[in-house]
Enzyme design. Sequence first.
Site, PDB file in Angstrom:
ATOM      1  CB  CYS A 147      -2.210  -3.929 -27.848  1.00 35.28           C
ATOM      2  SG  CYS A 147      -1.281  -5.402 -27.408  1.00 35.28           S
ATOM      3  CB  CYS A 197       2.563  -5.372 -27.287  1.00 37.21           C
ATOM      4  SG  CYS A 197       1.299  -6.456 -27.971  1.00 37.21           S
TER       5      CYS A 197
END
Lengths: 322, 83
Positions: free
Chosen positions: B14, B17
Amino acid sequence: MDFFWPIKILAETITVKILPLPAGSFLAEVVSYFIYDVIKIYLLLLIIIFIVSLIRSFLPPEKIRLVLVRKNPYWGNILAALFGIVTPFCTCSAIPLFLGFLQAGIPLGVTFSFLVASPMINEVALVMLLGLFGWRVAAIYILSGLIIAIFSGIIIGKLKMENLLADFTLGKILQPQAALAPIKFSDRLAYAKDYTFGIFKKVWFFVLLGVGVGAWIHGYVPADFLTRFAGADKWYAVPLAVIIGIPLYANAAGIIPLVSALTEKGVALGTTLAFMMAVTGLSLPEFLILKKIMKLKLILIFAGIVGAGIIFTGYLFNLIIF
Amino acid sequence: MTQQIIIQVFGSGCPTCKKLYEQVKQAAAELKLKTEVAYITDYQKIMAAGLMALPAVTVNDKIIIAGLIPKPEKIKKLISENI
């Protein structure tokens, strides 16, 4: 008594003295309503998120896992839902949490109770409800969220769905001690502070936007305007609200002030609650991520049970609150 | 210290991250560490590392960050304390 009266006085002073708008005029009333709500919600956000994240620093997922492993299923469902209140929910963490629970042998139903409560009862939604609807509605929201999470988990547990998980070799738990090392209180405070400002930075603009549009509706849309379309006697309002709510996860902070204004204009409260639960509890991005670890059928069953619970709650409150 | 340093960033892929991965790479470069920062999205490996919150960072298999993104200075401090 209104606990927030000093803010009200401040908002009125800003409107009349600093801007300045003519006292008692219609525009002044709308502007002061806007300033009051924004300050109130910003304060609540900072205070409540700080407290919740401080509590959370005592409850890392590894510790929750240890507690849940030792409980019988029903207690497990209840505790899992309660833990869900204080845990943050980021779709990034959904899978490791889910797998981590299963890895420790926590039943699927208990894991689902946690997975339902964690995003649905989130602190931002709670603050918005508290600030805009008052503590009664906020309490109703938490309670119904807990009940839906507990029962959805129990039902999924009874259905024995373990075969619908993707093939996974979970292996042994290698280093649970790493996250359980003692933490200094000053570190907890630092964590809570960082987390609070992190969330605040993410949502402040949506709050401003949502409250702004809300204030406009409050001032310029006739009362009872929406009763014809979404009053308590309209059977389709609740399911429709749930369907609209599913893709709207990211903007909970902006949507709740809007919804609050709509309630004022005649949307029934049960419909509003159902809508907010669907926004937070049934999220499309979460489903897409869960797809990596479970079959579509299980996601649909999960969404179906939670959705039915939300719709039931919506009808129930439309029936008992007028 | 002559020991090989292994820094791993774990995430689901994502945007949050990925941002942490970039910041950790930056921190490692600023600390002049001779190491490749690895980015791991395989859940099998994430579970094997004992992680339950993402994004996360490990230095030589020790978890130093889990579930949140600290400020860049804090990331640097955490890495230099654990090598």
